[in-house]
Scaffold this motif. Sequence first.
Motif, short mmCIF file in Angstrom:
data_model
loop_
_atom_site.label_atom_id
_atom_site.label_comp_id
_atom_site.label_asym_id
_atom_site.label_seq_id
_atom_site.Cartn_x
_atom_site.Cartn_y
_atom_site.Cartn_z
N VAL A 97 0.83 -1.21 0.00
CA VAL A 97 0.00 0.00 0.00
C VAL A 97 0.86 1.25 0.00
N ALA A 98 1.85 1.28 0.90
CA ALA A 98 2.72 2.44 1.06
C ALA A 98 4.16 1.96 1.06
N PRO A 99 4.85 2.04 -0.08
CA PRO A 99 6.20 1.46 -0.21
C PRO A 99 7.20 1.97 0.82
N GLU A 100 6.95 3.16 1.39
CA GLU A 100 7.90 3.73 2.34
C GLU A 100 7.68 3.25 3.77
N SER A 101 6.75 2.34 4.00
CA SER A 101 6.42 1.87 5.35
C SER A 101 7.63 1.25 6.04
N ARG A 102 7.70 1.50 7.36
CA ARG A 102 8.77 0.97 8.20
C ARG A 102 8.16 -0.01 9.20
N ILE A 103 8.75 -1.19 9.30
CA ILE A 103 8.19 -2.24 10.14
C ILE A 103 9.26 -2.81 11.06
N VAL A 104 8.91 -2.97 12.33
CA VAL A 104 9.79 -3.67 13.27
C VAL A 104 9.04 -4.88 13.80
N TYR A 105 9.63 -6.04 13.63
CA TYR A 105 9.10 -7.28 14.19
C TYR A 105 9.77 -7.57 15.52
N VAL A 106 9.01 -8.11 16.47
CA VAL A 106 9.55 -8.45 17.78
C VAL A 106 9.16 -9.88 18.12
N ASP A 107 10.14 -10.69 18.51
CA ASP A 107 9.87 -12.05 18.99
C ASP A 107 11.09 -12.54 19.75
N ASN A 108 10.89 -13.52 20.62
CA ASN A 108 12.01 -14.08 21.37
C ASN A 108 12.21 -15.56 21.13
N GLU A 145 14.88 -0.38 21.42
CA GLU A 145 15.49 -0.92 20.20
C GLU A 145 14.67 -0.59 18.96
N ALA A 146 13.35 -0.52 19.09
CA ALA A 146 12.51 -0.17 17.95
C ALA A 146 12.75 1.27 17.51
N ALA A 147 13.17 2.12 18.46
CA ALA A 147 13.39 3.53 18.16
C ALA A 147 14.55 3.74 17.19
N ALA A 148 15.36 2.72 16.99
CA ALA A 148 16.43 2.82 15.99
C ALA A 148 15.87 2.78 14.58
N LEU A 150 12.01 3.17 14.08
CA LEU A 150 10.75 3.90 14.05
C LEU A 150 10.90 5.26 14.72
N ASP A 151 10.14 6.23 14.22
CA ASP A 151 10.12 7.58 14.78
C ASP A 151 8.90 7.68 15.70
N PHE A 152 9.15 7.67 17.02
CA PHE A 152 8.05 7.65 17.98
C PHE A 152 7.36 9.01 18.13
N SER A 153 7.83 10.00 17.42
CA SER A 153 7.11 11.28 17.41
C SER A 153 6.02 11.28 16.35
N GLN A 154 6.00 10.22 15.54
CA GLN A 154 4.98 10.06 14.50
C GLN A 154 4.13 8.82 14.81
N PRO A 155 2.89 8.76 14.27
CA PRO A 155 2.00 7.64 14.59
C PRO A 155 2.61 6.27 14.24
#
Length: 265
Positions: A97-108, A145-148, A150-155
């Motif tokens: 949908v939005a090619p510029e999307s940034r995704i962080v996956y989390v799992d252990n 670690e996600a802040a590396a 994702l920009d947490f000042s944005q939704p």
Amino acid sequence: MASLESELAAKLQPDVPHAARIWNYWMGGKDNFQSDRAAGDGVAEVYPEIVLMAQQSRRFLVRAVRFLAAEAGIRQFLDIGTGLPTMQNTHAVAQEVAPESRIVYVDNDPMVLVHARALLANTTSEGVTNYVPADYHDPEKILTEAAATLDFSQPIAVMYMGVMGYEPDINVVRSIVQQTMNATASGSHLVLWDGTDTSPAVVSGAARLAESGGVPYILRSPQELASCFEGLTMVRPGLVPIPLWRPDEPDAQAIDAYGAVARKP
């Protein structure tokens, strides 16, 4: 990297059923062992709908991520407890949908870590996909670690997709969700679904899973799940059985799994 993967592979314990691999088996994946298939078959014997639930959970993810990217304008996704990669993963749906999307996956999970390279395969040159090895009980580590990436000042869309039943205390679940959402900006969204105790069959299935050696999974009431969205504004149609959340099938039927998408004011 090869030595790290070898070390992780040594921790897989193929003789012990594991939730991520059992779920992979129900979804028709290949990343599972005999112990996982036996446990999965045991649950399906008393609750055949579990296979449908696995399939419907992925369809719910696709519809929710597509809505967030296409209608809500979300360009960042934090998928916590992602599990093993299958088809139509979060990054693939969002970046379509939005090619510029940034995704962080989390799992252990060790097996998920072994497959991290598959998750890290961007579908576009503009987007970013990253991976944080962490347990959802450690939201501070996840957020740091996600802040590396994702920009947490944005939704941001925070996603807990069928994973919170491994925590037996609903108050802890609410605290984890609240801590994560508190760190996000206005306009962020929470996506959460989980199995519910809405039929005797699903309760029996959960008991069979525990008896087979799998990690016990706590089923919640829809009211308990609704409490995880406190302070957020539900997106229509609210908390409903996941096949009924903005269905793309005319004959969608309710199952023992409820989910919702909600916006942070």
